[in-house]
Design an enzyme around this catalytic site. Structure first.
Site, short mmCIF file in Angstrom:
data_model
loop_
_atom_site.label_atom_id
_atom_site.label_comp_id
_atom_site.label_asym_id
_atom_site.label_seq_id
_atom_site.Cartn_x
_atom_site.Cartn_y
_atom_site.Cartn_z
N PHE A 38 -28.43 -11.15 53.69
CA PHE A 38 -28.36 -10.33 52.60
C PHE A 38 -29.53 -10.36 51.73
O PHE A 38 -30.59 -11.23 51.27
CB PHE A 38 -27.55 -11.39 51.67
CG PHE A 38 -26.08 -11.29 52.50
CD1 PHE A 38 -24.76 -10.52 51.96
CD2 PHE A 38 -25.97 -12.21 53.90
CE1 PHE A 38 -23.78 -10.51 53.55
CE2 PHE A 38 -24.61 -12.46 54.77
CZ PHE A 38 -23.74 -11.73 53.86
N VAL A 76 -29.89 -15.46 53.23
CA VAL A 76 -29.43 -15.16 52.04
C VAL A 76 -30.98 -15.20 51.08
O VAL A 76 -31.55 -16.06 51.50
CB VAL A 76 -28.87 -15.89 50.96
CG1 VAL A 76 -29.13 -15.01 49.37
CG2 VAL A 76 -27.36 -15.65 51.38
N CYS A 77 -31.65 -13.27 50.83
CA CYS A 77 -32.92 -13.19 50.80
C CYS A 77 -33.26 -14.44 49.93
O CYS A 77 -32.42 -14.04 48.25
CB CYS A 77 -33.58 -12.21 50.79
SG CYS A 77 -35.27 -12.26 49.94
N ILE A 78 -33.80 -14.92 49.88
CA ILE A 78 -34.96 -16.34 48.22
C ILE A 78 -35.06 -15.91 47.05
O ILE A 78 -33.99 -15.95 46.36
CB ILE A 78 -35.68 -17.06 49.38
CG1 ILE A 78 -35.35 -18.51 48.11
CG2 ILE A 78 -37.00 -16.99 49.54
CD1 ILE A 78 -35.56 -20.14 48.20
N ALA A 81 -32.24 -13.64 46.06
CA ALA A 81 -31.36 -14.75 44.69
C ALA A 81 -31.70 -15.38 43.83
O ALA A 81 -31.32 -15.16 43.04
CB ALA A 81 -30.90 -15.81 46.02
#
Length: 129
Positions: A38, A76-78, A81
């Site tokens: 994501f 989830v791409c940090i 995010a």
């Protein structure tokens, strides 16, 4: 066949629904999903704080249930995010924020996880822009 699936569109975008239906079809056809990634606005799917009107489908909740039911790797791409205020407990503590809004089944990690998925998947599919 082993698929890596990336979603770039937020939960309100029709691409989020299309990606979910595609992922369901992949598994129901007997194929595998090595990783869901994501990125960009799609990281908002990981927030447990979003509330949809009762007459609308909650795509984020459906993603959570799907990932949990099938025990999928959902990254989830940090960086994306953090920019959008999506934090797990560790990042909340690290940045001194009062709360976290992302938890299992989501894993916050770097873009390298998508590159790794591309190395092991037979097919990579991206939804959204």
């Amino acid at each position: 066949m082993n698929f890596a699936i990336a979603l770039l569109a937020g939960p309100q975008d029709p691409a989020a629904r299309s990606a979910l239906e595609f992922a369901r079809a992949v598994l129901s056809s007997g194929h595998q999903i090595s990783r869901l990634f994501f990125y960009r606005d799609a990281v908002q799917v990981a927030s447990h704080l979003g509330v949809q009107p009762q007459d609308e489908q909650d795509v984020a909740a459906e993603w959570r249930q799907f990932i949990t039911d099938h025990q999928l790797d959902a990254v989830v791409c940090i960086a994306a995010a953090l920019r959008r205020g999506i934090l797990d407990e560790a990042e909340s503590a690290r940045w001194g924020r009062p709360a976290a809004n992302a938890a299992a089944p989501w894993v916050l990690s770097g873009l390298g996880q998508w590159v790794d998925a591309l190395q092991t998947a037979d097919r990579a599919v991206t939804f959204g822009t």
